[in-house]
Design an enzyme around this catalytic site. Structure first.
Site, PDB file in Angstrom:
ATOM      1  N   SER A  39      16.686  31.038 -28.704  1.00 28.94           N
ATOM      2  CA  SER A  39      16.663  29.798 -28.015  1.00 28.94           C
ATOM      3  C   SER A  39      16.490  28.550 -29.007  1.00 28.94           C
ATOM      4  O   SER A  39      15.596  28.872 -29.680  1.00 28.94           O
ATOM      5  CB  SER A  39      15.695  29.953 -26.767  1.00 28.94           C
ATOM      6  OG  SER A  39      15.725  28.608 -26.212  1.00 28.94           O
ATOM      7  N   TYR A  41       7.378  31.411 -24.533  1.00 31.50           N
ATOM      8  CA  TYR A  41       8.912  31.562 -24.714  1.00 31.50           C
ATOM      9  C   TYR A  41       9.581  31.133 -26.142  1.00 31.50           C
ATOM     10  O   TYR A  41      10.233  32.059 -26.778  1.00 31.50           O
ATOM     11  CB  TYR A  41       9.442  30.522 -23.509  1.00 31.50           C
ATOM     12  CG  TYR A  41      11.080  30.625 -23.578  1.00 31.50           C
ATOM     13  CD1 TYR A  41      11.606  31.763 -22.980  1.00 31.50           C
ATOM     14  CD2 TYR A  41      11.959  29.706 -24.058  1.00 31.50           C
ATOM     15  CE1 TYR A  41      13.057  31.852 -22.876  1.00 31.50           C
ATOM     16  CE2 TYR A  41      13.217  29.762 -23.937  1.00 31.50           C
ATOM     17  CZ  TYR A  41      13.894  30.885 -23.339  1.00 31.50           C
ATOM     18  OH  TYR A  41      15.501  31.064 -23.286  1.00 31.50           O
ATOM     19  N   LYS A  63      11.116  34.052 -28.713  1.00 30.92           N
ATOM     20  CA  LYS A  63      12.520  33.566 -28.988  1.00 30.92           C
ATOM     21  C   LYS A  63      12.606  33.510 -30.575  1.00 30.92           C
ATOM     22  O   LYS A  63      13.700  33.906 -31.175  1.00 30.92           O
ATOM     23  CB  LYS A  63      13.084  32.397 -28.455  1.00 30.92           C
ATOM     24  CG  LYS A  63      13.355  32.482 -26.858  1.00 30.92           C
ATOM     25  CD  LYS A  63      14.327  33.726 -26.777  1.00 30.92           C
ATOM     26  CE  LYS A  63      14.930  33.883 -25.320  1.00 30.92           C
ATOM     27  NZ  LYS A  63      15.461  34.991 -24.867  1.00 30.92           N
TER      28      LYS A  63
END
Length: 290
Positions: free
Chosen positions: A141, A154, A158
């Site tokens: 991401s 997150y 990622k």
């Protein structure tokens, strides 16, 4: 060149909706046999694939459970004899600023995104080595690559997937295993309410899937970070500047501060072929080798 997948078997995790569903449908439409993995909606996507004339089976294995993932791979092998492609797409969000984030939510996001991808990749690794062919796609991401407010868990997961990809690509190369990262920008259930409706309309998951199909194909690159969204495709790189040799004298910290702009100069920066390139560059600039 037409990208086709006849004779190939793919596993797509988190494929009950959003990006995973689009990936699974597109792989099946181009001839792949697909294991649709999702905790709740896999059967619905399997029905869509079969209605369109494709072959698919459902799996509700949790990617956080390695034994369940191994059983999913065995299910694919029992049905079709091999696994050629794994799309590590399953994910969740637990967004909060780091100050407010519970560590349990940090670990959960790591477990799903990072360890889920580790589990699925590990479960097929020996199989792919034996068959001398494999395509692994990690879903990274822009949050991992560049950061995003309120997404420390997150982003950490990622970016970790990029590191996993870099090493698995090196270790898999002689076995015909190519490993890449896909960094999508897409409107899914995970992004609901985060962007204006006019923007979300352009960011349909289907606009990302062409990048996935290339990364899963026979002619795929390896060690690429391919970004995709709204029909635009970019490539991200982890680069290394040429740097400046300063030495290790007592004033070295001050000289690093003074020369930081020169150290950061991107003229002539490189994309290292392996982590050892950093040390090689440092020794070379210190006058130790050629």
């Amino acid at each position: 060149m037409s990208i086709r997948f006849e004779g190939r078997v793919a596993i797509v995790t988190g494929a009950g909706g959003g990006l995973g569903r689009e990936h699974a449908l597109a792989l099946a439409a181009r001839g792949a046999k697909v294991v649709v993995n999702d905790l709740s909606a896999a059967e619905r996507v399997v029905a869509e694939i079969r209605a369109a004339g494709g072959e698919a089976i459902a799996s509700d294995a949790s990617v956080t459970d390695f034994a369940a993932v191994q059983a999913m791979v065995a299910q694919a092998v029992d049905a079709w004899g091999r696994v050629d492609i794994v799309v590590n797409n399953a994910g969740i969000l637990r967004d909060k600023t780091f100050a407010k984030m519970d560590l349990a939510d940090f670990r959960l996001v790591l477990d799903v995104h990072l360890m889920g991808s580790v589990h699925c990749s590990k479960a097929v690794w020996d199989l792919m080595r034996e068959q001398k062919y494999g395509r692994l796609v990690m879903t990274t991401s822009s949050t991992g690559l560049y950061g995003n407010f309120g997404q420390s868990n997150y982003g950490a997961a990622k970016m970790a997937l990029v590191g996993l990809m870099q090493t698995l690509a090196l270790e898999g190369e002689k076995y015909g295993i190519r490993v890449n990262c896909l960094a999508p920008t897409a409107h899914t259930q995970m992004t609901e309410g985060l962007m204006p409706p006019a923007v979300l309309d352009k960011l349909k998951p289907a606009s990302v899937t062409p990048a996935l199909l290339y990364l899963a194909s026979e002619d795929a690159p390896t060690r690429a970070i391919l970004c995709a969204g709204a029909g635009t495709f970019e490539r991200a790189h982890i680069t290394l500047t040429q740097g400046v040799h300063i030495g290790t004298g007592p004033d070295a910290p001050e000289r690093v501060a003074q020369r930081f702009e020169a150290i950061s100069d991107r003229a002539g920066d490189m994309v290292p072929g392996a982590g050892s390139a950093q040390g090689e560059n440092e020794i070379r600039r210190a006058g130790g080798i050629g």
